[in-house]
Design a protein around this motif. Structure first.
Motif, PDB file in Angstrom:
ATOM      1  N   ILE A 101     -10.457  89.330  73.122  1.00  0.00           N
ATOM      2  CA  ILE A 101      -9.602  88.265  72.603  1.00  0.00           C
ATOM      3  C   ILE A 101      -8.425  87.917  73.510  1.00  0.00           C
ATOM      4  O   ILE A 101      -7.741  86.939  73.245  1.00  0.00           O
ATOM      5  CB  ILE A 101      -9.088  88.586  71.182  1.00  0.00           C
ATOM      6  CG1 ILE A 101      -8.396  89.944  71.117  1.00  0.00           C
ATOM      7  CG2 ILE A 101     -10.206  88.483  70.181  1.00  0.00           C
ATOM      8  CD1 ILE A 101      -7.786  90.267  69.771  1.00  0.00           C
ATOM      9  N   GLY A 102      -8.192  88.667  74.553  1.00  0.00           N
ATOM     10  CA  GLY A 102      -7.128  88.287  75.470  1.00  0.00           C
ATOM     11  C   GLY A 102      -6.480  89.466  76.172  1.00  0.00           C
ATOM     12  O   GLY A 102      -6.716  90.619  75.839  1.00  0.00           O
ATOM     13  N   GLU A 103      -5.642  89.127  77.151  1.00  0.00           N
ATOM     14  CA  GLU A 103      -4.926  90.139  77.923  1.00  0.00           C
ATOM     15  C   GLU A 103      -3.602  90.442  77.241  1.00  0.00           C
ATOM     16  O   GLU A 103      -2.952  89.549  76.687  1.00  0.00           O
ATOM     17  CB  GLU A 103      -4.668  89.621  79.345  1.00  0.00           C
ATOM     18  CG  GLU A 103      -4.097  90.681  80.258  1.00  0.00           C
ATOM     19  CD  GLU A 103      -3.967  90.198  81.704  1.00  0.00           C
ATOM     20  OE1 GLU A 103      -2.879  89.688  82.043  1.00  0.00           O
ATOM     21  OE2 GLU A 103      -4.946  90.329  82.457  1.00  0.00           O
ATOM     22  N   VAL A 104      -3.208  91.708  77.296  1.00  0.00           N
ATOM     23  CA  VAL A 104      -1.932  92.136  76.728  1.00  0.00           C
ATOM     24  C   VAL A 104      -1.164  92.932  77.780  1.00  0.00           C
ATOM     25  O   VAL A 104      -1.757  93.547  78.661  1.00  0.00           O
ATOM     26  CB  VAL A 104      -2.133  92.982  75.446  1.00  0.00           C
ATOM     27  CG1 VAL A 104      -2.649  92.118  74.312  1.00  0.00           C
ATOM     28  CG2 VAL A 104      -3.061  94.155  75.666  1.00  0.00           C
ATOM     29  N   LYS A 105       0.176  92.876  77.668  1.00  0.00           N
ATOM     30  CA  LYS A 105       1.023  93.557  78.644  1.00  0.00           C
ATOM     31  C   LYS A 105       2.116  94.323  77.924  1.00  0.00           C
ATOM     32  O   LYS A 105       2.608  93.900  76.890  1.00  0.00           O
ATOM     33  CB  LYS A 105       1.669  92.544  79.588  1.00  0.00           C
ATOM     34  CG  LYS A 105       0.692  91.784  80.434  1.00  0.00           C
ATOM     35  CD  LYS A 105       1.389  90.774  81.317  1.00  0.00           C
ATOM     36  CE  LYS A 105       0.357  89.982  82.097  1.00  0.00           C
ATOM     37  NZ  LYS A 105       0.970  88.968  82.937  1.00  0.00           N
ATOM     38  N   GLY A 106       2.489  95.429  78.520  1.00  0.00           N
ATOM     39  CA  GLY A 106       3.598  96.220  78.019  1.00  0.00           C
ATOM     40  C   GLY A 106       4.374  96.777  79.192  1.00  0.00           C
ATOM     41  O   GLY A 106       3.789  97.362  80.087  1.00  0.00           O
ATOM     42  N   ASP A 137      -2.045 100.821  84.788  1.00  0.00           N
ATOM     43  CA  ASP A 137      -0.988 101.683  84.284  1.00  0.00           C
ATOM     44  C   ASP A 137      -0.199 102.163  85.498  1.00  0.00           C
ATOM     45  O   ASP A 137      -0.645 103.048  86.223  1.00  0.00           O
ATOM     46  CB  ASP A 137      -1.597 102.856  83.522  1.00  0.00           C
ATOM     47  CG  ASP A 137      -0.558 103.758  82.873  1.00  0.00           C
ATOM     48  OD1 ASP A 137       0.655 103.487  83.010  1.00  0.00           O
ATOM     49  OD2 ASP A 137      -0.964 104.745  82.233  1.00  0.00           O
ATOM     50  N   LYS A 138       0.969 101.529  85.737  1.00  0.00           N
ATOM     51  CA  LYS A 138       1.745 101.855  86.933  1.00  0.00           C
ATOM     52  C   LYS A 138       3.170 102.228  86.578  1.00  0.00           C
ATOM     53  O   LYS A 138       3.754 101.686  85.653  1.00  0.00           O
ATOM     54  CB  LYS A 138       1.774 100.662  87.892  1.00  0.00           C
ATOM     55  CG  LYS A 138       0.451 100.364  88.530  1.00  0.00           C
ATOM     56  CD  LYS A 138       0.599  99.312  89.602  1.00  0.00           C
ATOM     57  CE  LYS A 138      -0.741  99.081  90.278  1.00  0.00           C
ATOM     58  NZ  LYS A 138      -0.659  98.085  91.324  1.00  0.00           N
ATOM     59  N   ASP A 139       3.695 103.152  87.362  1.00  0.00           N
ATOM     60  CA  ASP A 139       5.094 103.538  87.259  1.00  0.00           C
ATOM     61  C   ASP A 139       5.780 103.151  88.558  1.00  0.00           C
ATOM     62  O   ASP A 139       5.245 103.374  89.646  1.00  0.00           O
ATOM     63  CB  ASP A 139       5.235 105.056  87.052  1.00  0.00           C
ATOM     64  CG  ASP A 139       4.705 105.510  85.707  1.00  0.00           C
ATOM     65  OD1 ASP A 139       4.883 104.766  84.735  1.00  0.00           O
ATOM     66  OD2 ASP A 139       4.117 106.604  85.643  1.00  0.00           O
ATOM     67  N   ARG A 188       4.312  98.460  73.162  1.00  0.00           N
ATOM     68  CA  ARG A 188       4.288  97.009  73.390  1.00  0.00           C
ATOM     69  C   ARG A 188       2.861  96.489  73.550  1.00  0.00           C
ATOM     70  O   ARG A 188       2.543  95.395  73.098  1.00  0.00           O
ATOM     71  CB  ARG A 188       5.161  96.649  74.580  1.00  0.00           C
ATOM     72  CG  ARG A 188       6.634  96.822  74.253  1.00  0.00           C
ATOM     73  CD  ARG A 188       7.558  96.424  75.368  1.00  0.00           C
ATOM     74  NE  ARG A 188       8.937  96.529  74.908  1.00  0.00           N
ATOM     75  CZ  ARG A 188       9.971  96.734  75.694  1.00  0.00           C
ATOM     76  NH1 ARG A 188       9.801  96.826  76.995  1.00  0.00           N
ATOM     77  NH2 ARG A 188      11.176  96.825  75.191  1.00  0.00           N
ATOM     78  N   LEU A 189       2.008  97.263  74.206  1.00  0.00           N
ATOM     79  CA  LEU A 189       0.588  96.885  74.305  1.00  0.00           C
ATOM     80  C   LEU A 189      -0.033  96.787  72.911  1.00  0.00           C
ATOM     81  O   LEU A 189      -0.739  95.826  72.597  1.00  0.00           O
ATOM     82  CB  LEU A 189      -0.201  97.934  75.095  1.00  0.00           C
ATOM     83  CG  LEU A 189      -0.314  97.824  76.596  1.00  0.00           C
ATOM     84  CD1 LEU A 189      -1.192  98.953  77.122  1.00  0.00           C
ATOM     85  CD2 LEU A 189      -0.843  96.505  77.038  1.00  0.00           C
ATOM     86  N   LYS A 190       0.222  97.784  72.092  1.00  0.00           N
ATOM     87  CA  LYS A 190      -0.328  97.804  70.742  1.00  0.00           C
ATOM     88  C   LYS A 190       0.191  96.630  69.909  1.00  0.00           C
ATOM     89  O   LYS A 190      -0.561  96.000  69.166  1.00  0.00           O
ATOM     90  CB  LYS A 190       0.008  99.127  70.046  1.00  0.00           C
ATOM     91  CG  LYS A 190      -0.741 100.323  70.593  1.00  0.00           C
ATOM     92  CD  LYS A 190      -0.340 101.587  69.861  1.00  0.00           C
ATOM     93  CE  LYS A 190      -1.137 102.781  70.321  1.00  0.00           C
ATOM     94  NZ  LYS A 190      -0.874 103.978  69.504  1.00  0.00           N
ATOM     95  N   GLU A 191       1.495  96.326  70.024  1.00  0.00           N
ATOM     96  CA  GLU A 191       2.073  95.198  69.289  1.00  0.00           C
ATOM     97  C   GLU A 191       1.408  93.887  69.684  1.00  0.00           C
ATOM     98  O   GLU A 191       1.066  93.071  68.821  1.00  0.00           O
ATOM     99  CB  GLU A 191       3.577  95.110  69.539  1.00  0.00           C
ATOM    100  CG  GLU A 191       4.394  96.148  68.821  1.00  0.00           C
ATOM    101  CD  GLU A 191       5.873  96.089  69.180  1.00  0.00           C
ATOM    102  OE1 GLU A 191       6.281  95.270  70.042  1.00  0.00           O
ATOM    103  OE2 GLU A 191       6.643  96.873  68.602  1.00  0.00           O
ATOM    104  N   MET A 237       2.091  98.429  81.890  1.00  0.00           N
ATOM    105  CA  MET A 237       0.699  98.602  81.500  1.00  0.00           C
ATOM    106  C   MET A 237       0.107  97.229  81.176  1.00  0.00           C
ATOM    107  O   MET A 237       0.755  96.393  80.560  1.00  0.00           O
ATOM    108  CB  MET A 237       0.591  99.501  80.273  1.00  0.00           C
ATOM    109  CG  MET A 237       1.081 100.917  80.511  1.00  0.00           C
ATOM    110  SD  MET A 237       1.040 101.931  79.012  1.00  0.00           S
ATOM    111  CE  MET A 237      -0.684 102.379  79.009  1.00  0.00           C
ATOM    112  N   ILE A 238      -1.133  97.035  81.603  1.00  0.00           N
ATOM    113  CA  ILE A 238      -1.865  95.801  81.322  1.00  0.00           C
ATOM    114  C   ILE A 238      -3.211  96.202  80.741  1.00  0.00           C
ATOM    115  O   ILE A 238      -3.813  97.192  81.171  1.00  0.00           O
ATOM    116  CB  ILE A 238      -2.059  94.950  82.591  1.00  0.00           C
ATOM    117  CG1 ILE A 238      -0.707  94.528  83.158  1.00  0.00           C
ATOM    118  CG2 ILE A 238      -2.919  93.721  82.310  1.00  0.00           C
ATOM    119  CD1 ILE A 238      -0.774  93.811  84.491  1.00  0.00           C
ATOM    120  N   GLY A 239      -3.653  95.442  79.771  1.00  0.00           N
ATOM    121  CA  GLY A 239      -4.935  95.749  79.155  1.00  0.00           C
ATOM    122  C   GLY A 239      -5.589  94.515  78.571  1.00  0.00           C
ATOM    123  O   GLY A 239      -5.043  93.420  78.624  1.00  0.00           O
ATOM    124  N   VAL A 240      -6.771  94.720  78.028  1.00  0.00           N
ATOM    125  CA  VAL A 240      -7.520  93.652  77.376  1.00  0.00           C
ATOM    126  C   VAL A 240      -7.696  94.031  75.918  1.00  0.00           C
ATOM    127  O   VAL A 240      -8.127  95.139  75.597  1.00  0.00           O
ATOM    128  CB  VAL A 240      -8.907  93.460  78.042  1.00  0.00           C
ATOM    129  CG1 VAL A 240      -9.686  92.354  77.349  1.00  0.00           C
ATOM    130  CG2 VAL A 240      -8.742  93.161  79.532  1.00  0.00           C
TER     131      VAL A 240
END
Length: 174
Positions: free
Chosen positions: A104-109, A147-149, A129-132, A167-170
């Motif tokens: 359903i889309g890309e999410v970022k935190g 997932d980068k620091d 934030r990713l979960k939200e 963090m970036i995810g789908v």
């Protein structure tokens, strides 16, 4: 009498040969075919009338009713309701966990570059934030793709105020 028993046995045997496994998904749809394995995070399934196998995440599956009549509940549907429902969203780095789910889309935190958070606390905030974001899109699972620091200065430190987490995810739904 022997002929009647023979006919009944043949009819019953033919019905068993036609019987299929039925996979019921959390989105309400059902799939008919043959479940060949239920290893790890997925099941391997072959659709009725086809030869090619497909993998489906166990997260997407409510139950399997085997041709024998035995029913197996695979996972309970994740219902996201209430103020803090986003915390139930599943984060994964395993691509098999989203097989059969709908993207359903890309999410970022991310956290601020200069903050009053420790490195571990910054990671938690990014995950939250990713979960939200996933929850706002109507999703239940996030496949984390990055997932980068980042650290302040030349040396990498995870002390107070010295790092940013991104963090970036789908996001996926049933």
């Amino acid at each position: 009498m022997k002929k009647i028993i023979l006919v009944l046995t043949l009819v019953f045997g033919l019905n068993l040969a036609k019987a299929q496994d039925v996979v019921t998904l959390h989105n309400g749809s059902t799939l008919e075919g043959k479940v060949s394995s239920t290893d790890g995070a997925t099941i391997t399934f072959t659709y009725k009338g086809e030869d090619v196998s497909t993998k489906i995440s166990k997260i997407a599956i409510n139950s399997i009713t085997y041709a024998s009549g035995r029913k197996q509940v695979v996972t309970e549907k994740l219902v996201l309701e209430g103020k803090d429902a986003f915390q139930k969203v599943i984060l994964t780095k395993n691509p098999e966990d989203v097989e059969g789910l709908t993207r359903i889309g890309e999410v970022k935190g991310k956290t601020a570059f200069i903050s009053y958070r420790t490195g571990a606390n910054a990671d938690k905030k990014s995950e939250e934030r990713l979960k939200e974001d996933c929850y706002k899109l109507g999703g239940v699972v996030v496949l984390v793709t990055e997932d980068k620091d980042y650290a302040v200065g030349k040396t990498y430190q995870k002390g107070l105020g010295s790092s940013q987490t991104r963090m970036i995810g789908v996001a996926y739904k049933y």
